[in-house]
Design a protein around this motif. Structure first.
Motif, PDB file in Angstrom:
ATOM      1  N   PHE A 195       0.834  -1.204   0.000  1.00 20.80           N
ATOM      2  CA  PHE A 195       0.000   0.000   0.000  1.00 20.80           C
ATOM      3  C   PHE A 195       0.868   1.254   0.000  1.00 20.80           C
ATOM      4  CE2 PHE A 195      -3.639  -2.624   1.121  1.00 20.80           C
ATOM      5  CZ  PHE A 195      -4.714  -1.911   0.584  1.00 20.80           C
ATOM      6  N   ASP A 196       1.906   1.264   0.800  1.00 19.67           N
ATOM      7  CA  ASP A 196       2.760   2.449   0.879  1.00 19.67           C
ATOM      8  C   ASP A 196       3.456   2.715  -0.456  1.00 19.67           C
ATOM      9  OD1 ASP A 196       2.078   2.762   3.541  1.00 19.67           O
ATOM     10  OD2 ASP A 196       3.799   1.606   4.258  1.00 19.67           O
ATOM     11  N   LEU A 197       3.919   1.648  -1.101  1.00 17.69           N
ATOM     12  CA  LEU A 197       4.578   1.807  -2.388  1.00 17.69           C
ATOM     13  C   LEU A 197       3.646   2.463  -3.404  1.00 17.69           C
ATOM     14  CD1 LEU A 197       7.185   0.932  -4.109  1.00 17.69           C
ATOM     15  CD2 LEU A 197       5.703  -0.885  -4.946  1.00 17.69           C
ATOM     16  N   ARG A 198       2.404   1.996  -3.439  1.00 14.65           N
ATOM     17  CA  ARG A 198       1.456   2.532  -4.416  1.00 14.65           C
ATOM     18  C   ARG A 198       1.032   3.955  -4.053  1.00 14.65           C
ATOM     19  NH1 ARG A 198       1.360  -2.928  -4.446  1.00 14.65           N
ATOM     20  NH2 ARG A 198       0.728  -4.025  -6.354  1.00 14.65           N
ATOM     21  N   ASP A 199       0.856   4.200  -2.774  1.00 15.67           N
ATOM     22  CA  ASP A 199       0.421   5.531  -2.354  1.00 15.67           C
ATOM     23  C   ASP A 199       1.445   6.599  -2.737  1.00 15.67           C
ATOM     24  OD1 ASP A 199      -1.605   7.068  -0.480  1.00 15.67           O
ATOM     25  OD2 ASP A 199       0.414   7.711   0.099  1.00 15.67           O
ATOM     26  N   GLN A 200       2.714   6.317  -2.569  1.00 14.34           N
ATOM     27  CA  GLN A 200       3.721   7.338  -2.840  1.00 14.34           C
ATOM     28  C   GLN A 200       3.971   7.542  -4.334  1.00 14.34           C
ATOM     29  OE1 GLN A 200       6.956   5.593  -0.596  1.00 14.34           O
ATOM     30  NE2 GLN A 200       8.055   4.986  -2.447  1.00 14.34           N
ATOM     31  N   ASN A 201       3.440   6.625  -5.162  1.00 16.89           N
ATOM     32  CA  ASN A 201       3.571   6.772  -6.613  1.00 16.89           C
ATOM     33  C   ASN A 201       2.273   7.206  -7.290  1.00 16.89           C
ATOM     34  OD1 ASN A 201       6.360   5.786  -7.673  1.00 16.89           O
ATOM     35  ND2 ASN A 201       5.836   4.318  -6.061  1.00 16.89           N
ATOM     36  N   ALA A 202       1.244   7.513  -6.517  1.00 13.42           N
ATOM     37  CA  ALA A 202      -0.080   7.797  -7.090  1.00 13.42           C
ATOM     38  C   ALA A 202      -0.059   9.049  -7.962  1.00 13.42           C
ATOM     39  CB  ALA A 202      -1.105   7.965  -5.971  1.00 13.42           C
ATOM     40  N   LEU A 203      -0.769   8.975  -9.067  1.00  9.36           N
ATOM     41  CA  LEU A 203      -0.966  10.149  -9.921  1.00  9.36           C
ATOM     42  C   LEU A 203      -1.749  11.201  -9.139  1.00  9.36           C
ATOM     43  CD1 LEU A 203      -2.096   8.806 -13.427  1.00  9.36           C
ATOM     44  CD2 LEU A 203      -0.210  10.386 -13.011  1.00  9.36           C
ATOM     45  N   PRO A 204      -1.324  12.452  -9.181  1.00  7.94           N
ATOM     46  CA  PRO A 204      -2.106  13.503  -8.529  1.00  7.94           C
ATOM     47  C   PRO A 204      -3.237  13.973  -9.436  1.00  7.94           C
ATOM     48  CG  PRO A 204      -0.102  14.427  -9.439  1.00  7.94           C
ATOM     49  CD  PRO A 204      -0.036  12.945  -9.693  1.00  7.94           C
ATOM     50  N   PRO A 205      -4.273  14.585  -8.868  1.00 12.37           N
ATOM     51  CA  PRO A 205      -5.326  15.162  -9.706  1.00 12.37           C
ATOM     52  C   PRO A 205      -4.791  16.330 -10.527  1.00 12.37           C
ATOM     53  CG  PRO A 205      -5.628  15.778  -7.411  1.00 12.37           C
ATOM     54  CD  PRO A 205      -4.525  14.779  -7.437  1.00 12.37           C
ATOM     55  N   ASN A 206      -5.485  16.618 -11.615  1.00 12.89           N
ATOM     56  CA  ASN A 206      -5.143  17.759 -12.479  1.00 12.89           C
ATOM     57  C   ASN A 206      -3.692  17.706 -12.935  1.00 12.89           C
ATOM     58  OD1 ASN A 206      -7.793  18.943 -12.109  1.00 12.89           O
ATOM     59  ND2 ASN A 206      -7.096  19.465 -10.043  1.00 12.89           N
ATOM     60  N   THR A 222      -9.133  12.354  -9.417  1.00 12.80           N
ATOM     61  CA  THR A 222      -8.701  11.030  -8.976  1.00 12.80           C
ATOM     62  C   THR A 222      -8.830  10.946  -7.461  1.00 12.80           C
ATOM     63  OG1 THR A 222      -6.825   9.532  -8.659  1.00 12.80           O
ATOM     64  CG2 THR A 222      -6.287  11.834  -9.137  1.00 12.80           C
ATOM     65  N   SER A 223      -9.500   9.900  -7.028  1.00 15.72           N
ATOM     66  CA  SER A 223      -9.597   9.595  -5.603  1.00 15.72           C
ATOM     67  C   SER A 223      -8.859   8.292  -5.310  1.00 15.72           C
ATOM     68  CB  SER A 223     -11.067   9.487  -5.180  1.00 15.72           C
ATOM     69  OG  SER A 223     -11.738  10.715  -5.362  1.00 15.72           O
ATOM     70  N   PHE A 224      -7.771   8.058  -6.046  1.00 17.02           N
ATOM     71  CA  PHE A 224      -7.042   6.804  -5.892  1.00 17.02           C
ATOM     72  C   PHE A 224      -6.508   6.637  -4.476  1.00 17.02           C
ATOM     73  CE2 PHE A 224      -2.913   4.430  -6.645  1.00 17.02           C
ATOM     74  CZ  PHE A 224      -3.516   3.185  -6.630  1.00 17.02           C
ATOM     75  N   ARG A 225      -5.974   7.711  -3.904  1.00 18.98           N
ATOM     76  CA  ARG A 225      -5.453   7.585  -2.543  1.00 18.98           C
ATOM     77  C   ARG A 225      -6.572   7.271  -1.556  1.00 18.98           C
ATOM     78  NH1 ARG A 225      -1.100  11.648  -3.863  1.00 18.98           N
ATOM     79  NH2 ARG A 225       0.833  10.485  -3.538  1.00 18.98           N
ATOM     80  N   LYS A 226      -7.764   7.795  -1.791  1.00 22.99           N
ATOM     81  CA  LYS A 226      -8.903   7.447  -0.942  1.00 22.99           C
ATOM     82  C   LYS A 226      -9.260   5.969  -1.109  1.00 22.99           C
ATOM     83  CE  LYS A 226     -11.320  11.873  -0.430  1.00 22.99           C
ATOM     84  NZ  LYS A 226     -12.618  12.576  -0.609  1.00 22.99           N
ATOM     85  N   CYS A 227      -9.137   5.461  -2.325  1.00 23.98           N
ATOM     86  CA  CYS A 227      -9.377   4.036  -2.549  1.00 23.98           C
ATOM     87  C   CYS A 227      -8.388   3.201  -1.739  1.00 23.98           C
ATOM     88  CB  CYS A 227      -9.256   3.695  -4.029  1.00 23.98           C
ATOM     89  SG  CYS A 227     -10.541   4.352  -5.103  1.00 23.98           S
ATOM     90  N   LEU A 228      -7.125   3.573  -1.796  1.00 26.29           N
ATOM     91  CA  LEU A 228      -6.101   2.840  -1.037  1.00 26.29           C
ATOM     92  C   LEU A 228      -6.405   2.866   0.457  1.00 26.29           C
ATOM     93  CD1 LEU A 228      -2.883   4.080  -2.885  1.00 26.29           C
ATOM     94  CD2 LEU A 228      -3.757   1.729  -2.889  1.00 26.29           C
ATOM     95  N   ALA A 229      -6.744   4.047   0.963  1.00 28.91           N
ATOM     96  CA  ALA A 229      -6.998   4.165   2.404  1.00 28.91           C
ATOM     97  C   ALA A 229      -8.203   3.339   2.821  1.00 28.91           C
ATOM     98  CB  ALA A 229      -7.198   5.634   2.767  1.00 28.91           C
TER      99      ALA A 229
END
Length: 774
Positions: free
Chosen positions: A387-398, A410-417
């Motif tokens: 989870f940490d690996l993916r969170d720190q590489n997540a695409l930011p919005p805009n 993108t709410s990808f980090r919310k999905c991870l959490a």
């Protein structure tokens, strides 16, 4: 204390039952097979027993002479090539000159009944010259003695090759602290929809041709019928009844549809072709068998530096959506993570097997599995939590990807959490007993293709027409195709929400090319975003007319009116207002029935390089799934007990539909992981039936905990994005990574059957790699 703030919407976000549900559960819904026209004939197809053969002569005289036979067709009667993509027309309704796979249509008959039709087929005689068969795409990558199609690249069987390079991949790998390579091998899978393919065609004395067909894209069928039969589109009417599942398998214009229409023209009688389940497998257009090679470079902190991807794709006998799939096998790796350097080479190769095409999340599913397995390996080497690996590489919005995809919401980090918390990941990962494990898989998919297949004439990607008359019923017309995903309900819901009326007032009309405005169909997860925006625009246009009527009745300026439930009232004094019916009748006084039209076109996006538009979309969905599995280490049999599915589809419009799509996606993804496979002996398909094609049984379905965490998308209808194909993708790697946590074996060949699990455990033991004490 409970909040007294009213919800922002009356219907949106609720669990709204499907508007056609009562008809379906009572058996009253009309599917193509339910339709019978006066004097209807039976159409039957003769399929090739040869994988590759030149047709030297065809003798149909005995078949034509058989009493009760009205027409016999071979390929030379309608030789015009067609296909779903204008740039790759390589299919014919019936084989011309040669057959290209076991199952290729080589003749067709129309007869008074089934027995006569089958007897006629048995009387057709062929003389053929056998040609080389190509079962393995690797055998077709160089020059071959007899290409399957003349359009193969440089005398080979390569249908499409894509080469892209952004940044400096070699330099990124040279400076990387570590890298990993995954060789993925994926069997072909098919859609296994409930309703077989069926078509009815009728040519009438007024010079018109009407075709009823179980299709996802009536407009593309309409075009192809015109092209092959040589009839102007305005003389052809295409009607889509209810469709019992598609998943991409009914999105191409298909040969049997054109054959059925041709038989109707030849006989002057209605003709029906209902293919059996074996023929469905031969028609296929399922997920491509694929070999991919994924290399990922990473720095010591766990930041992705580069992707280097190759894919060899088995296309089968025709192009279908293959050009798009070839691009997608690379470019759909561009999320949900930042990838600063990217290189891709993809080759789709013709083989003499049933054609592959578009199947739910095509191009992204096999690719995502290999990437997610590779990321888990990198996390393990760096001693980082997945989870940490993916969170720190997540695409930011805009943001913008290296190949110029525009990322808005993108709410990808919310999905991870959400997935991490709800699954209890931190107390389970690497801590469950031997034979039990949890795994993470993530996903990324388009909300409609920014690039329509047909560019001329230029037209909106979706259009919705509304008409309301004095009875107060609202007729909604659109050529979007409801194939069970609930898009008719979504259309009605959006219109009812905007107008403030009861859902029962909105009557979604059957797709009929005579009255339905153009929409390019149900594929690429485009309907919610594109039809939804068009429906909202049409409803807002109609609302303006109704508010003008209410203003005339009440004297309240339009800008001061609020939309209530079946009523429009003054914002300053809610007791002053007019009902929907009163407002309607006043608005009708000058123009009669009120009509409105809304349309949607996505904004221009993408770069200027070749293939820049492939994968561009007005929005993208994101996902993070956790699967928990239990493995019987003595038999290799395993069961996915629970899947926590955190998904970002923006604002949820119909919660019932979204939850149903996610649950169905989990089941379909599990099928590809656990056992679904098109099994071949050479080029002969060995399991063309639902008895032998192993779809997961109900008792194999896990509990699915759905976590909808998306923020509103700035351009989606009411903030919504897709939830049709994206929910499938993360299922596969979540289960694959969970199996590693359970038994310490990485699986890169799908499906992962019990024998492979046992073999992997035995291999690990022989290599003396203990796992959880075993």
């Amino acid at each position: 204390m409970a909040s007294t703030t009213p919800p922002p919407f009356r219907l949106i976000g609720q669990k709204v039952p499907y508007v056609e549900g009562p008809l379906k559960v009572t058996g009253r819904a009309e599917y193509t097979d339910d339709i019978k026209r006066p004097g209807q004939l039976v159409g039957r197809l003769l399929r090739s027993p040869w994988p590759h053969a030149r047709l030297r002569s065809v003798d149909v005289s005995a078949a034509r002479a058989l009493p009760g036979v009205f027409a016999v067709l071979t390929g030379e009667r309608y030789p015009t090539a067609f296909g779903v993509l204008p740039i790759t027309h390589d299919e014919t309704a019936i084989a011309v000159d040669k057959a290209r796979y076991i199952g290729d249509i080589i003749a067709a008959v129309a007869a008074a009944d089934e027995r006569t039709a089958e007897q006629a087929l048995s009387l057709i005689r062929f003389e053929v010259d056998p040609l080389p068969e190509y079962a393995d795409p690797r055998d077709g990558t160089g020059r071959v003695t007899e290409p399957i199609h003349a359009r193969g690249l440089n005398g080979s069987n390569i249908q499409k090759e894509v080469v892209q390079h952004f940044g400096d991949v070699d330099a990124a790998f040279a400076q990387a602290a570590l890298s990993v390579r995954v060789h993925g091998n994926f069997a072909g899978v098919t859609h296994a929809f409930t309703e077989p393919m069926a078509t009815i065609a009728e040519a009438t004395p007024d010079g018109r041709l009407t075709v009823w067909s179980a299709t996802q894209v009536p407009h593309y069928l309409h075009r192809s019928l015109s092209e092959v039969l040589g009839i102007p589109m305005h003389r052809i009417r295409v009607i889509k009844p209810e469709v019992g599942g598609g998943f991409g398998g009914k999105s191409d214009p298909l040969p049997h549809e054109i054959v059925c229409a041709a038989l109707a023209l030849e006989t002057g009688r209605p003709v029906k072709i209902l293919v059996d389940r074996e023929d469905v497998f031969y028609t296929n257009h399922g997920r491509h068998p694929t070999q991919n090679d994924i290399r990922i470079a990473m720095d010591a902190r766990g930041q992705i530096l580069a992707y280097d991807i190759e894919a060899l794709i088995d296309g089968g006998a025709w192009s279908s959506f293959g050009t798009v799939t070839t691009y997608y096998n690379g470019v759909l790796s561009m999320g949900p993570y930042r990838v600063p350097n990217f290189r891709y080479r993809g080759r789709r190769v013709y083989t003499t097997k049933p054609p592959s095409g578009a199947m739910r999340a095509h191009g992204g599913t096999n690719l995502r599995y290999s990437i997610e397995v590779a990321l888990d390996q990198l996390a393990e080497q760096l001693h980082l939590d997945p989870f940490d690996l993916r969170d720190q590489n997540a695409l930011p919005p805009n943001s913008t990807t290296v190949n110029e995809f525009r990322i808005t919401s993108t709410s990808f980090r919310k999905c991870l959490a959400a997935a991490r918390t709800q699954s209890g990941w931190d107390r389970k990962f690497r801590q469950l007993p031997y034979g039990r494990g949890v795994g993470l898989g993530c996903g990324f998919y388009i909300s409609g293709s920014n690039s329509p297949i047909h560019f001329t004439p230029v037209m909106p990607q979706s259009t919705v027409h509304l008409k309301v008359d004095m009875d107060g019923g609202i007729a909604a017309h659109s050529m979007q195709a409801d194939i069970g995903q609930g898009s008719n309900t979504l259309l009605a819901l959006i219109v009812a929400e905007v107008l403030g009326v009861d859902l029962e007032r909105v009557h979604v009309q059957r797709v009929d090319s005579d009255v339905s405005p153009i929409d390019i169909g149900s594929y690429s997860s485009r309907v919610t975003f594109m039809m939804g925006n068009a429906a909202r625009a049409a409803a807002e246009q109609l609302r303006a007319k109704l508010l003008a009527g209410a203003s005339a009745l009440t004297g309240v300026p339009v800008e001061d009116l609020e939309v209530g439930h079946e009523r429009y009232f003054s914002r300053r004094d809610p007791t002053v207002g007019a009902t929907f019916m009163e407002s309607l009748h006043r608005a009708m006084e000058r123009e009669g029935a009120l009509v409105a039209s809304g349309a949607y076109n996505s904004p221009k996006m993408g770069g200027s390089f070749k293939g820049a538009r492939a994968g561009t979309a007005p929005a993208y969905s994101f996902a993070a799934y956790v699967a928990e599995v239990e493995v019987d280490v003595d038999t290799g049999v395993y069961h996915a007990e629970t899947v926590w599915a955190a998904f970002d589809c923006g604002r949820v419009l119909n919660r019932l539909a979204v939850e149903g799509q996610i649950e169905g996606s989990v089941h379909m993804g599990l099928g590809q992981v656990m056992g679904e496979s098109m099994n071949y002996r050479g080029t002969r398909l060995m399991n063309p039936s639902l008895l032998e094609y192993k779809i997961p049984m109900p008792q194999q379905m896990p509990k699915v905990e759905i976590l909808l965490v998306g923020d509103d998308d700035p351009e989606g209808p009411f903030g919504a994005k897709e939830a049709g194909e994206g929910p499938l993708i993360a299922t596969l790697p979540a289960v694959g990574n969970a199996l590693y946590d359970a038994v310490g074996v990485r699986f890169t060949d799908l499906p992962i059957t019990p024998d492979k699990v046992l073999k992997g455990i035995d291999q690990r033991r022989r290599e003396e790699r203990p796992w959880k004490g075993h």
